[in-house]
Scaffold this active site. Structure first.
Site, PDB file in Angstrom:
ATOM      1  N   TYR A 169     -15.070   3.840   6.544  1.00 53.50           N
ATOM      2  CA  TYR A 169     -13.588   3.799   6.774  1.00 53.50           C
ATOM      3  C   TYR A 169     -13.374   4.747   8.233  1.00 53.50           C
ATOM      4  O   TYR A 169     -12.808   4.085   9.061  1.00 53.50           O
ATOM      5  CB  TYR A 169     -12.919   4.711   5.666  1.00 53.50           C
ATOM      6  N   GLY A 228       0.901  -1.184   0.250  1.00 56.41           N
ATOM      7  CA  GLY A 228      -0.016  -0.144  -0.022  1.00 56.41           C
ATOM      8  C   GLY A 228       1.065   1.201   0.122  1.00 56.41           C
ATOM      9  O   GLY A 228       2.152   1.208  -0.102  1.00 56.41           O
ATOM     10  N   GLN A 229       0.165   2.351   0.027  1.00 57.08           N
ATOM     11  CA  GLN A 229       0.773   3.599  -0.185  1.00 57.08           C
ATOM     12  C   GLN A 229       1.831   3.797   1.270  1.00 57.08           C
ATOM     13  O   GLN A 229       3.053   4.227   0.633  1.00 57.08           O
ATOM     14  CB  GLN A 229      -0.191   4.935  -0.257  1.00 57.08           C
ATOM     15  N   LEU A 230       1.258   3.604   2.365  1.00 54.21           N
ATOM     16  CA  LEU A 230       2.325   3.651   3.459  1.00 54.21           C
ATOM     17  C   LEU A 230       3.276   2.328   3.702  1.00 54.21           C
ATOM     18  O   LEU A 230       4.480   2.487   3.810  1.00 54.21           O
ATOM     19  CB  LEU A 230       1.533   3.869   4.590  1.00 54.21           C
ATOM     20  N   LYS A 263     -12.360   3.044  11.873  1.00 52.11           N
ATOM     21  CA  LYS A 263     -11.059   3.396  12.627  1.00 52.11           C
ATOM     22  C   LYS A 263     -11.460   3.584  13.715  1.00 52.11           C
ATOM     23  O   LYS A 263     -10.758   3.489  14.872  1.00 52.11           O
ATOM     24  CB  LYS A 263     -10.390   4.515  11.846  1.00 52.11           C
ATOM     25  N   ASP A 299      -4.018 -12.923   3.215  1.00 50.51           N
ATOM     26  CA  ASP A 299      -5.048 -12.211   3.277  1.00 50.51           C
ATOM     27  C   ASP A 299      -5.130 -11.953   4.386  1.00 50.51           C
ATOM     28  O   ASP A 299      -5.793 -13.399   5.075  1.00 50.51           O
ATOM     29  CB  ASP A 299      -6.004 -13.107   2.368  1.00 50.51           C
TER      30      ASP A 299
HETATM   31  C1  AKB Z   1      -8.014   9.074   3.283  1.00 52.50           C
HETATM   32  O1  AKB Z   1      -8.306  10.074   2.584  1.00 52.50           O
HETATM   33  O2  AKB Z   1      -9.246   8.301   3.251  1.00 52.50           O
HETATM   34  C2  AKB Z   1      -7.009   8.846   3.766  1.00 52.50           C
HETATM   35  C3  AKB Z   1      -6.996   9.188   5.280  1.00 52.50           C
HETATM   36  C4  AKB Z   1      -7.215  10.672   5.526  1.00 52.50           C
HETATM   37  O3  AKB Z   1      -6.992   8.604   5.986  1.00 52.50           O
HETATM   38  N1  AKB Z   1      -5.878   9.521   3.097  1.00 52.50           N
END
Ligand code: AKB
Length: 324
Positions: free
Chosen positions: A140, A12-14, A144, A50
């Site tokens: 999302y 992934g990106q990070l 979180k 996975d």
């Molecule tokens: C997003 O934009 O969903 C992420 C974040 C800010 O967690 N880059």
């Protein structure tokens, strides 16, 4: 016990940048990268995982005698809205699997990435503090916020040393992001260097907290290396890099590309961004483990342009993950 670090979501990106930094710090043989599929030209130990499969995580933890896990696999904000229940499922099931494997094995530290996406209506928009009211409006963000509380639960109930950072929008040249609301701030640099017009999916004055990849990676490792007794926040730490709006980054880019053309075409992501903080108060991170950002918008723009010019000069115009 010998430090052996498993990075879940290493493509992934990070993850793709963090894996390299962990290899530099601990040595290639001490870092096990993993993702749903292998990564071309990766130099180091790589396992296919996975993370919805707890048995596979357990198998790799046993095989490599893992002592730390960085869990970086998740569906981000904008992408996650396409399939809400599937996003919840993946983001939570993978976290529960990491938490359960960690508490049942010799895992002495776990990293869980949270996000500014946990904030929403009701939190101060300016200098949003760690303990602000969490009112996420994306799946999302909901996953979180729930994840932060599960992390704290596993610390309180089982003594698991799990640590977390609420990342702002991460900007890097090494990898392409996937499905974030802040990702306009990465794509804009690619378009400028390719001398293409840019359509921005946010309004020009949409101020958001951002962070340069190098700062985000350094913050992650500094948090994980901090003495356990200095960690006072067991949900997730706010960190700040630099806040800016699309029009501010366009102004910086036009110092290098005066003819850069931008159109503002806000879409559904504008509503997501409008509920997020404009700036972040990261006093707890500074106080507990000395956090200080190093890159401002001018630095970020100069480095992004320089590195992407190098990359595209080498002839890679298709925008797969730009690995350096
Ligand atoms: C997003 O934009 O969903 C992420 C974040 C800010 O967690 N880059």
């Amino acid at each position: 016990m010998d430090t052996k670090i498993l990075v879940i979501g290493a493509n992934g990106q990070l993850g793709s940048v963090l894996t390299g930094e962990l290899q530099k710090k601990f040595g290639d043989d001490h870092v096990i990268a993993s993702d749903l599929r292998t990564r071309e030209n990766y130099k180091g130990i790589f396992e296919i995982i996975d993370a919805t499969d707890i048995h596979r995580i357990q198998e790799v933890v046993t095989k490599h005698k893992i002592t730390q896990i960085y869990h970086l696999a998740a569906i981000l904000s904008a992408k996650g809205e396409e399939t809400p229940l599937a996003t919840w499922d993946i983001n939570m099931k993978t976290l529960f699997n990491v938490l359960e494997v960690s508490r049942k094995n010799t895992i002495d530290k776990v990293f869980f990435p949270s996000s500014i996406a946990v904030f929403g209506e009701g939190a101060p928009l300016e200098n949003t503090p760690d303990d602000a009211y969490l009112n996420p409006a994306t799946v999302y963000g909901i996953s979180k916020a729930a994840g932060e509380n599960w992390a704290q639960y596993y610390f309180l109930r089982y003594g698991l040393d799990i640590r977390s950072i609420r990342y702002p929008g991460v900007i890097g040249y090494q990898s392409l992001p996937g499905g974030g609301t802040t990702d306009y701030a990465v794509d804009i640099y690619h378009k400028a260097v390719l001398k293409e017009d840019f359509n921005c999916f946010l309004k020009e004055d949409t101020m958001l907290p951002m962070i340069f990849m190098e700062d985000a990676i350094r913050a992650t490792i500094e948090l994980m290396e901090a003495p356990k007794e200095s960690i006072t926040v067991r949900t997730s730490y706010n960190i700040a890099g630099i806040s800016f709006s699309p029009e501010e980054v366009v102004t910086e880019i036009r110092k290098l590309y005066p003819d850069f053309k931008v159109k503002y075409k806000p879409d559904f992501r504008q509503e997501i961004a409008s509920r997020w903080p404009k700036s972040i108060d990261d006093a707890s991170a500074t106080q507990d483990w000395g956090w200080q950002p190093a890159f401002d918008l001018k630095d970020i723009t100069e480095i992004m342009v320089e590195k992407l010019q190098e990359k595209y000069k080498k002839g890679s115009r298709n925008k797969e993950i730009l690995m350096f």
